[in-house]
Design a protein around this motif. Structure first.
Motif, mmCIF file in Angstrom:
data_model
loop_
_atom_site.group_PDB
_atom_site.id
_atom_site.type_symbol
_atom_site.label_atom_id
_atom_site.label_comp_id
_atom_site.label_asym_id
_atom_site.label_seq_id
_atom_site.Cartn_x
_atom_site.Cartn_y
_atom_site.Cartn_z
ATOM 1 N N SER A 1 -14.643 1.836 -1.412
ATOM 2 C CA SER A 1 -13.254 2.353 -0.278
ATOM 3 C C SER A 1 -13.795 3.101 0.815
ATOM 4 O O SER A 1 -14.980 3.590 0.531
ATOM 5 C CB SER A 1 -12.329 3.044 -0.999
ATOM 6 O OG SER A 1 -12.465 4.377 -1.866
ATOM 7 N N CYS B 1 -11.761 2.141 -6.409
ATOM 8 C CA CYS B 1 -10.778 1.545 -5.293
ATOM 9 C C CYS B 1 -9.350 1.709 -5.428
ATOM 10 O O CYS B 1 -8.905 2.756 -5.690
ATOM 11 C CB CYS B 1 -11.778 0.052 -5.267
ATOM 12 S SG CYS B 1 -10.885 -0.953 -6.248
ATOM 13 N N HIS C 1 0.439 -1.018 -0.245
ATOM 14 C CA HIS C 1 -0.050 0.247 0.501
ATOM 15 C C HIS C 1 0.855 1.432 0.206
ATOM 16 O O HIS C 1 1.703 1.073 0.479
ATOM 17 C CB HIS C 1 -0.724 0.142 0.846
ATOM 18 C CG HIS C 1 -2.399 -0.456 0.721
ATOM 19 N ND1 HIS C 1 -2.891 -1.330 1.683
ATOM 20 C CD2 HIS C 1 -2.880 -1.179 -0.253
ATOM 21 C CE1 HIS C 1 -4.078 -1.521 1.663
ATOM 22 N NE2 HIS C 1 -3.810 -1.975 0.311
ATOM 23 N N ARG D 1 -9.849 -6.947 -4.675
ATOM 24 C CA ARG D 1 -11.123 -5.925 -5.044
ATOM 25 C C ARG D 1 -11.375 -6.070 -6.386
ATOM 26 O O ARG D 1 -12.741 -6.032 -7.180
ATOM 27 C CB ARG D 1 -10.702 -4.291 -4.646
ATOM 28 C CG ARG D 1 -12.204 -3.731 -4.607
ATOM 29 C CD ARG D 1 -13.162 -4.286 -3.379
ATOM 30 N NE ARG D 1 -13.320 -4.004 -2.236
ATOM 31 C CZ ARG D 1 -13.357 -3.557 -1.585
ATOM 32 N NH1 ARG D 1 -13.405 -2.073 -1.781
ATOM 33 N NH2 ARG D 1 -12.893 -3.686 -0.030
ATOM 34 N N SER E 1 -13.676 -3.251 5.181
ATOM 35 C CA SER E 1 -11.786 -2.175 5.802
ATOM 36 C C SER E 1 -11.043 -3.464 5.365
ATOM 37 O O SER E 1 -11.089 -4.414 6.086
ATOM 38 C CB SER E 1 -12.026 -2.057 7.369
ATOM 39 O OG SER E 1 -10.562 -1.508 7.460
ATOM 40 N N GLY E 2 -9.113 -3.349 5.574
ATOM 41 C CA GLY E 2 -8.668 -3.543 5.872
ATOM 42 C C GLY E 2 -7.614 -4.046 7.121
ATOM 43 O O GLY E 2 -7.070 -4.646 7.115
ATOM 44 N N HIS F 1 -17.555 -2.453 0.560
ATOM 45 C CA HIS F 1 -16.416 -1.996 0.814
ATOM 46 C C HIS F 1 -16.469 -2.869 2.061
ATOM 47 O O HIS F 1 -17.063 -2.831 2.665
ATOM 48 C CB HIS F 1 -15.387 -0.019 1.023
ATOM 49 C CG HIS F 1 -14.136 -0.669 1.664
ATOM 50 N ND1 HIS F 1 -13.410 -1.178 0.796
ATOM 51 C CD2 HIS F 1 -13.972 0.163 3.057
ATOM 52 C CE1 HIS F 1 -12.171 -0.642 1.964
ATOM 53 N NE2 HIS F 1 -12.595 0.246 2.692
ATOM 54 N N GLU G 1 -14.149 -9.875 2.266
ATOM 55 C CA GLU G 1 -13.847 -9.677 1.139
ATOM 56 C C GLU G 1 -14.432 -10.567 0.314
ATOM 57 O O GLU G 1 -15.182 -9.849 -0.593
ATOM 58 C CB GLU G 1 -12.628 -9.395 0.870
ATOM 59 C CG GLU G 1 -11.674 -8.674 -0.614
ATOM 60 C CD GLU G 1 -12.166 -7.346 -0.631
ATOM 61 O OE1 GLU G 1 -12.644 -6.892 -1.456
ATOM 62 O OE2 GLU G 1 -11.992 -6.911 0.191
ATOM 63 N N HIS H 1 -5.222 -8.695 4.945
ATOM 64 C CA HIS H 1 -4.906 -7.197 4.735
ATOM 65 C C HIS H 1 -6.177 -7.456 3.027
ATOM 66 O O HIS H 1 -6.048 -7.888 2.260
ATOM 67 C CB HIS H 1 -3.868 -6.669 5.116
ATOM 68 C CG HIS H 1 -4.015 -5.237 4.856
ATOM 69 N ND1 HIS H 1 -5.266 -4.574 5.403
ATOM 70 C CD2 HIS H 1 -3.263 -4.263 4.049
ATOM 71 C CE1 HIS H 1 -4.532 -2.984 5.531
ATOM 72 N NE2 HIS H 1 -3.911 -3.277 4.285
ATOM 73 N N SER H 2 -5.764 -5.738 2.699
ATOM 74 C CA SER H 2 -6.387 -5.633 1.465
ATOM 75 C C SER H 2 -5.626 -5.313 0.354
ATOM 76 O O SER H 2 -5.723 -4.354 -0.573
ATOM 77 C CB SER H 2 -7.984 -4.082 1.710
ATOM 78 O OG SER H 2 -6.416 -3.174 2.200
ATOM 79 N N ASP I 1 -9.241 -12.375 8.470
ATOM 80 C CA ASP I 1 -10.824 -12.157 6.952
ATOM 81 C C ASP I 1 -10.870 -14.609 7.124
ATOM 82 O O ASP I 1 -9.971 -14.959 6.574
ATOM 83 C CB ASP I 1 -10.671 -12.024 5.934
ATOM 84 C CG ASP I 1 -11.609 -12.347 5.050
ATOM 85 O OD1 ASP I 1 -12.031 -13.154 5.331
ATOM 86 O OD2 ASP I 1 -11.441 -11.112 3.998
ATOM 87 N N ASN J 1 -5.640 -3.306 -4.607
ATOM 88 C CA ASN J 1 -6.814 -3.895 -3.936
ATOM 89 C C ASN J 1 -6.997 -5.015 -4.751
ATOM 90 O O ASN J 1 -8.010 -5.064 -5.290
ATOM 91 C CB ASN J 1 -8.022 -3.268 -3.032
ATOM 92 C CG ASN J 1 -8.884 -4.713 -2.144
ATOM 93 O OD1 ASN J 1 -8.556 -5.234 -2.438
ATOM 94 N ND2 ASN J 1 -9.259 -3.903 -1.740
#
Length: 548
Positions: free
Chosen positions: A330, A230, A75, A237, A365-366, A363, A208, A141-142, A167, A234
């Motif tokens: 997002s 987004c 990220h 996504r 969250s991550g 959406h 997700e 994570h995302s 997740d 990700n």
């Protein structure tokens, strides 16, 4: 402050007490280890800055003790500043396959790829960097391949979580390796430096997979063009959006460089294999509206992003309007609310239907909500908790939760030196830290003269006075006054200020009129006072003096 040997310390230089700009440093027996190096966005309190990075000056001065920079995931707030700051650090970089693929493109664009030693670490791998024994741990994570770090030193074991969540149905990769975290807890963890982003959110962050199921349903029956924005990295996504588009007879076009780079990195690492190549920007406009889905950068309202240009109707290849739909898949990063709402308003004014996570399941969250934090603490059982990755309210809430779970919290913020060992952990000092603003290809200190002047001009305007005088300082002709942002071009006030300037210069003493710097400063004061009387502002004033 001199580097102290014989201890273990945590020194955050960015990302603790704020959102983004993550740059964390560990010190062990005189050696330094950096973890993550990311960007942040300017907000309402910093209108002169769009993108900011942590100031690494303290670390750069000690780069001969820096054993490496480790990236936890791909990220922007964790690796987006690497290309800008690496020339100051000049250290080896270690990252997982996907993060390394993203970094290679960024370093290549900056012309640094041949200089940087970038080592790809296998997922779940280990390495020894000086006194730091590092083991990577799989977390969800995302973004693909996010990893936490177990940091073993002779002073104790530290768990550095990076960004993570639990997740139960991750779409790419395996779930968070809870067994590995429990094994660390059994080994004995001195401290856990842990993500605080969602410490105020009750329950669970969600899966997700929920977004994937809802996205396919949401697109059914939509008419016109559909655009979705987004976070570029990700990848799960992106895949969900593309699969939903395919199920509804739409082809996908990518708009924005960071999206194209993320796609290339993902395919290089074996992701998105079930999807055909995406449509190019040039080809997108030729598709029937009901057969097109646009994925665009700009979920945070970035002014130069694809979506911002589309909203302003300035994009060269595509337009949206009546009957089209735009989905914001997002969350709003704190500080970006105004920019995002501006884009949403422009799209709505153009006739688009705007959908957000506030009213649709588009959406998750991550980051871990409170139930996930509780579970991780039960697995790791750290003696001390060091909340990071968040503003002060997030850190405080995290600290209270950690204390209720049996860990002793220690609150720190950027610049603090937290000695973790030997002895009882304590904040023993502070080091210089700050923010730099990315301004084209240069970095400027946020509190420096250039940006201070820019901020002053933003709120008080700028006046440019052109003045011709002879050798004795007598004014020749009529001065010219230009004040964009203060007066309209033909405003009579400009002429009045010019006349007052000419009279004021005529009243100055002869020595002042004969010396350029003195005359220029006196003219600047005359203009500033003249504008101040009319507008009650103190603008920046520049005087162009020509002596004939």
């Amino acid at each position: 402050m001199n580097v102290t040997t014989g201890d273990l310390a945590f020194i955050p230089l960015g990302g603790t007490g704020e959102i983004g700009m993550n740059l964390n440093v560990y010190r062990c027996d005189g050696q330094l280890l950096a973890i993550d190096c990311g960007i942040g966005f300017g907000g309402a309190d910093t209108p002169e800055a769009e993108v900011m990075v942590p100031d690494p000056a303290w670390l750069a001065e000690r780069r001969n003790q820096l054993v490496g920079l480790v990236i936890t995931h791909a990220h922007e707030d964790h690796l987006g500043a690497v290309a800008a700051l690496w020339p100051m650090l000049r250290c080896p970089i270690y990252a997982g396959p996907f993060a390394a693929a993203v970094l290679r493109r960024k370093l290549g664009e900056a012309g640094l790829m041949r200089e940087v030693k970038l080592e790809t670490v296998p997922l779940g791998g280990s390495l020894q960097l000086g006194p730091f024994g590092l083991t990577f741990l799989r977390v969800t994570h995302s973004v693909p391949e996010a990893q936490a770090l177990a940091i073993r030193t002779r002073h104790g074991l530290i768990v550095h979580t990076g960004d993570w969540k639990l997740d139960p149905e991750p779409l790419l990769g395996l779930p968070t390796d809870e067994a590995a975290f429990k094994a660390l807890g059994d080994e004995g963890v001195l401290a856990m430096v842990c993500d605080s982003t969602n410490a105020m959110v009750e329950g669970h962050s969600g899966s997700e997979a929920e977004v994937r199921r809802n996205m396919a349903v949401l697109l059914k029956g939509m008419k016109g063009r559909v655009a979705v924005t987004c976070f570029s990295t990700n990848v799960a996504r992106l895949e969900s959006i593309a699969l939903a588009a395919r199920a509804n007879g739409r082809r996908v076009a990518l708009f924005g460089r960071s999206l194209r780079n993320a796609e290339a990195a993902a395919r290089e690492c074996g992701y998105l294999t079930s999807l055909p190549p995406f449509v190019s920007e040039d080809e997108a406009g030729d598709l029937p509206d009901d057969q097109l889905l646009i994925m665009a950068t700009g979920s945070q309202g970035e002014p130069r992003s694809a979506l911002s240009k589309i909203a302003a109707d300035t994009h060269p290849n595509i337009a949206l309007g009546e009957g089209d739909t735009v989905i914001f898949s997002s969350r709003m990063i704190p500080g970006n609310e105004r920019a995002i709402i501006k884009v949403q308003d422009e799209l709505t004014r153009a006739g688009c239907v705007v959908m957000t996570a506030d009213d649709h399941m588009v959406h998750v969250s991550g980051h871990p909500a409170r139930d996930e934090l509780k579970k991780l603490y039960a697995l790791v059982r750290p003696k001390y908790s060091v909340p990071t990755h968040g503003e002060w309210r997030h850190l405080t809430e995290h600290a209270n939760l950690a204390e209720s779970l049996g860990a002793q919290p220690i609150l720190v913020e950027d610049g603090d030196v937290l000695r973790l060992g030997p002895g009882v952990p304590d904040i023993v000092g502070e080091v210089p830290f700050g923010r730099l603003v990315v301004d084209g290809e240069r970095l400027l200190p946020l509190d420096g003269g250039v940006l201070a002047a820019r901020k002053k001009m933003l709120f008080n305007g700028v006046v440019i006075a052109s003045l011709a005088v002879d050798q004795a300082g007598r004014v020749l002709g009529t001065p010219r006054i230009s004040a964009p942002g203060l007066f309209e071009e033909q405003d009579p006030a400009s002429g009045q200020i010019a006349s007052e300037l000419a009279r004021g210069v005529g009243d100055l003493s002869n020595p002042t009129k004969r010396e350029d710097s003195s005359l220029r400063e006196a003219a600047r004061n005359l203009v500033r006072k003249s504008v101040g009387r009319r507008l009650k502002k103190r603008p920046s004033v520049e005087v162009h003096l020509i002596r004939v």
